[in-house]
Design an enzyme around this catalytic site. Sequence first.
Site, PDB file in Angstrom:
ATOM      1  N   SER A   1      68.313 -54.015 -24.181  1.00 14.59           N
ATOM      2  CA  SER A   1      67.225 -53.522 -23.337  1.00 14.59           C
ATOM      3  C   SER A   1      65.857 -53.967 -23.823  1.00 14.59           C
ATOM      4  CB  SER A   1      67.259 -51.995 -23.271  1.00 14.59           C
ATOM      5  OG  SER A   1      67.078 -51.476 -24.573  1.00 14.59           O
TER       6      SER A   1
ATOM      7  N   LYS B   1      61.807 -48.024 -27.013  1.00 15.66           N
ATOM      8  CA  LYS B   1      61.252 -48.618 -25.802  1.00 15.66           C
ATOM      9  C   LYS B   1      59.752 -48.814 -25.992  1.00 15.66           C
ATOM     10  CE  LYS B   1      64.966 -48.569 -23.145  1.00 15.66           C
ATOM     11  NZ  LYS B   1      65.890 -48.694 -24.269  1.00 15.66           N
TER      12      LYS B   1
END
Lengths: 238, 223
Positions: free
Chosen positions: A105, A149
């Site tokens: 990701s 993230k």
Amino acid sequence: MLRSSLTRLRINRDASILLRLVQRSRLASSKTPPKPNAFDFHQKRTSETIVPPASSQWTLSSFVRPLPDLGRIPSNVAAYLFCACIAFHIFSEYGFVLEGAYGISMLPTIASDGDWLWISKYYRRGRDLKVGDVVSFRHPIRPGEYAVKRIIGMPGDFVLRDTPEKGHMMMQVPNGHCWLVGDNLTYSRDSRMFGMLPLALITGKVLGPVRWSGWTIPYLEKLEHGLQPAVLDDGDVE
Amino acid sequence: MLSTLRRSRRTLWHIALPSLWVTASAISLNDNLVEITSVTGDSMSPTLSPDQDTTGRSDYIAWNKWDASGHVQRGDIVFFGLPNRPEDTGVKRVIGVEGDVVVLDARRRPKSGNGNANGNTNPTAGSHDVPESKSWDAWSGRAKVPEGHVWVEGDNWRKSKDSNWYGPISRSLILGKAMAVVLPTEKFGAKPWEGFASGTTVVRERVDTRTDLEVLEAMGTAT
């Protein structure tokens, strides 16, 4: 006869040496350092009685005669191990920590097959964080899991709720929350999936992955925030 | 001069350094196992800190911090980071866990009158809607607790800013579960929160075998 008396003398000498070693190690742990003691080989001890140590502290080692220091080694090792654990916890909870991360990701910033990330715990709970920082946080949906993230919106900012091509609804980030998106937009489960993240869940800021140059020397590849200054395009203005 | 130096070095080794280790061990113990904090505010009266308005004394609770976000049950008192103020913590009771449908209590609707959990009891203040009233109304009386979240409420419905204000909170926010009261000494070891019948009804429904995340992922790949 002579030999037996010599042997006895040697036994007595050894005993007195060992006894002095025991006393010296015990004195070393007390307040004053012991005076250097010359072994008196000619002093003949009549019996092999144990002399009580100066600090009047009977320990197991005062009874173990062949290797008097063995009784102290395990307790020292345990104490050092405990102190090491405490020190490691304090450093990794409030200072810096190295955490392994894997997944696609955050490509190409973080390698998919696993990277060691150097995380600063100063930025936990959202302190001094800005848009563009890569942060590690406790997963809001799966308790016990952590994720990494990038921050796209801090409180007050307006963010796009979906992927740019798939929607145009915008939301304002409320107080105490942030909006996170992974660098690999197609394969990232982030705020587009679970919504606004409370800043209290953030555990630290990722300063960068630790990479190896030439297989031996580690170095920190500092992450950039990716923001670029706005460029005024006034080509049409004459 | 030399003796002063020797004495100060002795002080370092025998007093300062052990104090440092004791402090560090206490901090490690606090982070991982047990922490004792005071409960301020009226949101949990009269269960916790009932005398705060009159005497200013608040109760001190021992929190179990081992695997705090693990199995959380309805009725547990939890200590969590606030979703709207990350630097602060809150103490509330868990009313609903993931999958439950909480039937919202009309008395707990966010208004300017209630929710003043820190002693601002002005009886003449008019009670009007606040921005959170609109999001409470949006639940239409039944709030489904999503996966990985819990619905928390304070025992004092008159003065509690809880999930009725900021919605269900993530279970990862929970830092500790209450073990026992530590201070005041009369209540040492007591668990005054047990046996409390909350006025909020909860419909316990079976969670769909597909997790919310899986549902969303299925929707994501379909588009």
